[in-house]
Every structure is written in structure tokens, then in C-alpha cells.
Design an enzyme around this catalytic site. Structure first.
Site, short mmCIF file in Angstrom:
data_model
loop_
_atom_site.label_atom_id
_atom_site.label_comp_id
_atom_site.label_asym_id
_atom_site.label_seq_id
_atom_site.Cartn_x
_atom_site.Cartn_y
_atom_site.Cartn_z
N LYS A 175 40.53 43.78 42.69
CA LYS A 175 39.51 42.95 42.06
C LYS A 175 39.81 41.51 42.42
O LYS A 175 40.85 40.97 42.07
CB LYS A 175 39.53 43.14 40.54
N GLY A 228 48.16 36.33 36.79
CA GLY A 228 47.19 35.49 36.12
C GLY A 228 47.71 34.94 34.81
O GLY A 228 48.92 34.84 34.60
N SER A 229 46.79 34.62 33.92
CA SER A 229 47.15 33.95 32.68
C SER A 229 47.77 34.91 31.67
O SER A 229 47.54 36.13 31.72
CB SER A 229 45.91 33.30 32.06
N THR A 232 45.04 36.92 29.46
CA THR A 232 44.43 38.02 30.20
C THR A 232 45.44 39.14 30.42
O THR A 232 45.12 40.32 30.27
CB THR A 232 43.88 37.53 31.54
N GLY A 233 46.67 38.77 30.76
CA GLY A 233 47.71 39.78 30.95
C GLY A 233 47.97 40.58 29.69
O GLY A 233 48.17 41.80 29.74
N GLU A 250 52.71 39.31 36.43
CA GLU A 250 53.23 37.96 36.74
C GLU A 250 52.29 36.99 36.06
O GLU A 250 51.14 36.82 36.48
CB GLU A 250 53.28 37.76 38.26
N CYS A 284 51.83 29.11 39.93
CA CYS A 284 52.48 29.67 38.75
C CYS A 284 53.94 29.25 38.65
O CYS A 284 54.48 29.11 37.57
CB CYS A 284 52.35 31.19 38.74
N GLU A 381 51.68 25.81 30.01
CA GLU A 381 51.31 25.67 31.41
C GLU A 381 50.04 24.84 31.55
O GLU A 381 49.04 25.09 30.89
CB GLU A 381 51.11 27.06 32.02
#
Length: 480
Positions: A175, A228-229, A232-233, A250, A284, A381
Site C-alpha cells: 500500500k 509510519g506514525s 497509525t501503528g 517502525e 524517522c 516527533e
């Protein structure tokens, strides 16, 4: 208005359009650049079905592993052949400099070369159980690997997961990020030209909340790989728990570099430019906090201020020092965090707001001092060209400050005394620690975090074993 170039999804060995098309903007100009087919749930199901058929057919695993070596090497060569064209697309859709975009595709090719060298060396073991038994292990592919790729380095991060997945014999459904999906299509072109079996790779561009969520929950998903963030993770992990789907996560960081009193300040300044201003800080593993021994603090603050104020800004095609952020939303978020830091009492040495007079998404290179260690700008972050510099007096204090967030991705130490540098490095919380050069390492070195930075490792030999599971076979010999 001229017709925009169109890009497509890649499903079951074919390029497919859609009823709806997503427009991708050029971050340097805020103008529409191209459009791509928006995948829906039917497309996601078709991609998953294609990957499952590929797995069930044994097309990737019934061949000698040397055939996978050949495929991966061919993909690497095809990526190299496409790099000039693909890098310009990545530069225009993502905002990054043309040189960085070229380097990203060169790195993508390198991932396929590296894991090609391992594809025929995934070997099990023999376990002695006495003369009455034969017992052995084998490493079996996970099956269908669902990989959700972020927008900051789409081709490189895609290749980072795709190459070892294919080397181990998995089929993959990817995706892409909807705000920067175009350049990833060139990886599919490379796979197609290299002759991969039908359904071995599939690429979908769609909204994460729709297509991404559907893939994660899909009954045919045997693995989830996400970069990603944190929010969302966490949602993905919650969904993955329903089917106990193995995951590699990650999730970013708030990484700190410690500058001891005997550090080479030229090394520090060079690493600051790479660590927080490369790709406009949208990394990141960015160096977002610089912890400096009080004896060198004023010197480092002044040197970094000079660096920040001397950076050239402009569109990526001109290869400036600092490029635009990826989207207007990203620019708004970064500027808002800077505004809140100032309101909370931090000193903005330079920058702190967007670049005025330009239609693009440019953020000034920003430096903060006098920051409270429990404040948002120190703890969270930013994902932009924003650096916090903070003093320390003792080694213990420096380590405590560096480890004092919920993240643990990377860290760094700058010191002329290597014994102290190594001692400090061993105490830092993170999956990778750089000494005297931020971003030291490469494709060959394992990468991943602890805490809110996630779990599992990408890159290096270790990453390959995220894409396999151990099977043990125990044989009772006849007549025993």
C-alpha cells in the site's frame, strides 16, 4: 488546464485504473503534478487473491532458490535503468532534491542486490536426537506479506521490505502513501520487466483508513510490515491482534546526539546538516535533539545557527540544501509545533515559521534552545527541519536526557575519547547508535527501534529472518 500524467495500480501482473483518481501536488509549487488511480476494497481483495494464488502455486518456492537470486538481481538492474526517469518523478511529487531522489533509487537497487546474495543461503539445521530419529528445521516464507509504506522515502523503504520478502519466497501486497505514490510504480515496472511470477508483487494506492485498514484485517494477510506514525501503528497492531498476525513496526523517533567536551565540532556540524536538514527533517531517524556539554554549548549553538541561516532553499530540481515539506498539512503541523514551543517559553534562535512569499511548502530551518525537557518540542516527533539544543554537565545527565522520551530508534555520540563514546553508546536506548557520524551504516546494518519506535529489524542479514518462520520436522525411523 493541461491533462495530468496518469499512474496506475499494479495487480496480478497488470496495470489497472479506477473510477476515482487522486491528484498529487508538487510541494515546491502547490500545483497539481500528476494523478493516480485510487484503489478501492475490490482492488485490495483482487491483489490479496493474486498474492495468495502465487503463494499456493509455489511459483516463488518450488523453484531452486538460485532462481530467486536471478530475479532479484534482474530487478536491481531494471531499477538502475529507470533511475533517471523515476528520480525526476520522485523529486516533483515528494519535494526532495533530485540528487537525493537519485540516491533513493540507487539504494533501492542495492537492497535487491544485497538480498539476492542471501536468497539461496536460507538454510535450516539438523538436530541430533539419537539414532532412532532424524530431526531438522527449515525456514519457510510467511506467505502473503502486507507492506504499508510511508511518504518520506517511498521507493527506498518499499525496497527495504520487498527485497527480503521476495528473497525468502513471500508474495507481497504493497500500500503506497497517497500523497507520494507515483515513484513507487517504477519499482513495479522493474519487477515486471525482471519476469517475476504473476501475483508475486502488487501495488495499491488508496487511503490508509480504507485500503490500508482492509489489508491489515484481511484473512489472507500472513504478515504486516509498517513504517509510519505511532497512532497509525497502534491502530494496525490492534487490528493485527484479532488474527495474531506477525508484524514488523517502525514508528519513528525523537533521537538525540550527545556531544561530549572532546568532540570534533566540525564532525558535529556536518552531522547536524545531514541529521536534521536532510530531506527537510522528514526522517524517522532524524537528529532532532542535540545534547551538548556545557563547555561547548555556546560554540555549538552559534555554529548551528550559522549553518541553518546559510542553507540554500528551493525546489528539489535545483538541488538546494533545504527542500519543501511534502504537503501543506505537514507544513501546518510543523509550524504549529514551533509556535507552541515559543508560547511555552522556548527560545527560537532562528527560523520558527514557514518561508513567506512562496507558494510551496517551505519551512525555515529552525533551532530552539531553553527548552523544558518535559515539553512537547523536546519529547515529540516534529518531522521537519527543527532542532533542539540542550546543555548537560555530566555523562550520566546526558544519557538520562537522551533516554528520556518514549521513543528509542537511534542515538548518537560525538567524542574524541572513544572509550567514553563506546561506554555512552552502550547505555543509550535505541536500536542503532552512531558514533562521530550521524547516519553511519547502510543497507548492511540492522535498523529498528524499541519503545514507541516499534519492534523488529529491517536491513542487514537480520532482517531476512523477519520474513520467514521456523518449521521443525521430527522423523521416527522405521523399525526403531
Amino acid at each position: 488546464m493541461s491533462t495530468l500524467d496518469r499512474y496506475y495500480n499494479y495487480i496480478d501482473g497488470a496495470w489497472t485504473g479506477a473510477d476515482t483518481w487522486l491528484v498529487v501536488a508538487d510541494p515546491a509549487t502547490d500545483e497539481a503534478y500528476a494523478e493516480i488511480a485510487e484503489a478501492g476494497l475490490e482492488d485490495a481483495d483482487a491483489a490479496m487473491a493474486a498474492a495468495r494464488r502465487c503463494v499456493d502455486s509455489g511459483a516463488l518456492t518450488s523453484v531452486r532458490p538460485a532462481q530467486r537470486v536471478t530475479w532479484l538481481l534482474a530487478i536491481a538492474e531494471e531499477i538502475k535503468a529507470l533511475t533517471d526517469e523515476a528520480a525526476l518523478v520522485l523529486c516533483r511529487e515528494n519535494g526532495k532534491s533530485l540528487d537525493v531522489a537519485r540516491g533513493e533509487f540507487e539504494e533501492a537497487a542495492r537492497y535487491f542486490e544485497y538480498y539476492a546474495g542471501m536468497a539461496d543461503k536460507i538454510e535450516g539445521t539438523s538436530i541430533p536426537l539419537g539414532d532412532d530419529y532424524v530431526d531438522f528445521t527449515s525456514y519457510e516464507p510467511m506467505g502473503v506479506s502486507v507492506q504499508i509504506v510511508p511518504w518520506n522515502f517511498p521507493p527506498s523503504i518499499c525496497a527495504r521490505s520487498l527485497a527480503p520478502a521476495l528473497a525468502a519466497g513471500n508474495a507481497v501486497v504493497i500500500k503506497s502513501p497517497e500523497i507520494s505514490p507515483l515513484a513507487m510504480t517504477f519499482l513495479m515496472t522493474a519487477c515486471e520487466r525482471a519476469g517475476l511470477p504473476q501475483g508475486a508483487v502488487n501495488l495499491l494506492c488508496g487511503k490508509g483508513s480504507v485500503v490500508g485498514a482492509h489489508l491489515v484485517k484481511h484473512r489472507d494477510a500472513n504478515q504486516i510490515v509498517f513504517t509510519g506514525s505511532v497512532p497509525t501503528g497502534q491502530r494496525i497492531l490492534h487490528d493485527a491482534a484479532e488474527r495474531a498476525t506477525p508484524s514488523v513496526m517502525e514508528l519513528g523517533g525523537k533521537s538525540a546526539a550527545i556531544v561530549h567536551a572532546d568532540a570534533d565540532i566540525e564532525q558535529v556540524v556536518d552531522s547536524v546538516q545531514a541529521g536534521i536538514f536532510f530531506n527537510a527533517g522528514q526522517v524517522c531517524s532524524a537528529m532532532s535533539r542535540l545534547l551538548v556539554h556545557r563547555s561547548r554549548y555556546d560554540e555549538v549553538v552559534e555554529r548551528v545557527r550559522e549553518l541553518a541561516e546559510g542553507l540554500s532553499l528551493g525546489p528539489g530540481v535545483d538541488n538546494p540544501d533545504l527542500t519543501p515539506l511534502v504537503s501543506r498539512d505537514q507544513l501546518d503541523q510543523v509550524e504549529a509545533m514551533c509556535r507552541r514551543a515559543i508560547e511555552a517559553g522556548a527560545t527560537c534562535v532562528t527560523g520558527g515559521e514557514r518561508v513567506s512569499g512562496t507558494p510551496g511548502y517551505f519551512m525555515q530551518p529552525t533551532l530552539f534552545t531553553d527548552v523544558a525537557v518535559d515539553s512537547e518540542i523536546f519529547q515529540d516527533e516534529v518531522f521537519g527541519p527543527v532542532l533542539v539544543i540542550h546543555p548537560f554537565d555530566t555523562e550520566d545527565e546526558a544519557v538520562e536526557l537522551a533516554n528520556g522520551t518514549e521513543f528509542g530508534l537511534v542515538a548518537g555520540v560525538f567524542d574524541g575519547q572513544l572509550d567514553r563514546a563506546l561506554r555512552t553508546a552502550r547505555r543509550l536506548r535505541g536500536g542503532q547508535v552512531f558514533i562521530n557520524e550521524w547516519f553511519a551504516g547502510g543497507v548492511e546494518t540492522p535498523f529498528g527501534g524499541v519503545g514507541l519506535s516499534g519492534f523488529g529489524r529491517e536491513k542487514g542479514q537480520e532482517a531476512l529472518y523477519s520474513y520467514v518462520q521456523t518449521r521443525n520436522i521430527a522423523v521416527r525411523l522405521k523399525g526403531a
